[in-house]
Design an enzyme around this catalytic site. Structure first.
Site, PDB file in Angstrom:
ATOM      1  N   GLN A  82       0.835  -1.193   0.000  1.00  0.00           N
ATOM      2  CA  GLN A  82       0.000   0.000   0.000  1.00  0.00           C
ATOM      3  C   GLN A  82       0.875   1.250   0.000  1.00  0.00           C
ATOM      4  O   GLN A  82       1.159   1.821   1.054  1.00  0.00           O
ATOM      5  CB  GLN A  82      -0.937  -0.001   1.211  1.00  0.00           C
ATOM      6  N   PHE A  83       1.292   1.662  -1.195  1.00  0.00           N
ATOM      7  CA  PHE A  83       2.162   2.840  -1.306  1.00  0.00           C
ATOM      8  C   PHE A  83       1.486   4.096  -0.794  1.00  0.00           C
ATOM      9  O   PHE A  83       2.146   5.043  -0.389  1.00  0.00           O
ATOM     10  CB  PHE A  83       2.647   3.036  -2.757  1.00  0.00           C
ATOM     11  N   THR A  84       0.156   4.107  -0.747  1.00  0.00           N
ATOM     12  CA  THR A  84      -0.558   5.306  -0.306  1.00  0.00           C
ATOM     13  C   THR A  84      -0.320   5.631   1.165  1.00  0.00           C
ATOM     14  O   THR A  84      -0.660   6.728   1.610  1.00  0.00           O
ATOM     15  CB  THR A  84      -2.074   5.182  -0.574  1.00  0.00           C
TER      16      THR A  84
END
Length: 152
Positions: A82-84
């Protein structure tokens, strides 16, 4: 490195309406990799995720002291990239992801993280790196924690 740890009764991840990872009782781990992360951050985070006492003793029906780790209960892990988690929303109306690792580096570190978790002997399921996923989480408690380890 940032990981959102959620104690779950069950969790699953789908891609294009197909279930690609599914667990019962254990931990759902949403994993963000920073551009500065190294294997040192991975090692620390693996130990922390496996050793945190987030589960009550048997018979406490979820309300007693948290005395057991996911290892102690033989739980399962669902790990989703989850790069966010490194989205910076302080300026403007669109998040900036400048602190997130570039995809190649992030994929490599994410795969190392998963491999190190698998060395525990627990069942470890994953999402699909870089895919548009739907994550279904039956949070238990609810118990949700944010772990962070900065390179340094």
């Amino acid at each position: 490195m940032r990981v959102v740890v959620q104690r779950v009764k069950s969790s699953q991840v789908t891609v294009a309406d197909c279930v690609i990872g599914q667990i019962g009782q254990g931990l759902n781990l949403l994993v963000g990799i920073a551009g500065t992360d190294t294997e040192a951050e991975l090692e620390w985070m693996v130990r922390k995720c496996l050793d945190l006492r987030l589960f009550p003793d048997a018979g406490d029906e979820g309300v007693g002291r948290w005395e057991k780790s996911v290892l102690d209960i033989g739980g399962e892990l669902l790990v989703v990239s989850q790069f966010t988690l490194y989205g910076d929303c302080r300026k403007g109306r669109r998040p900036s992801f400048d602190r997130s690792a570039p995809p190649d580096k992030a994929r490599n570190l994410y795969e190392q993280f998963v491999a190190k978790l698998r060395q525990s002997g627990l069942r470890v399921e994953t999402g699909e790196f870089g895919a548009m996923m739907q994550v279904f989480i039956e949070n238990d408690g609810p118990v949700t924690l944010l772990l962070e380890r900065e390179a340094g």
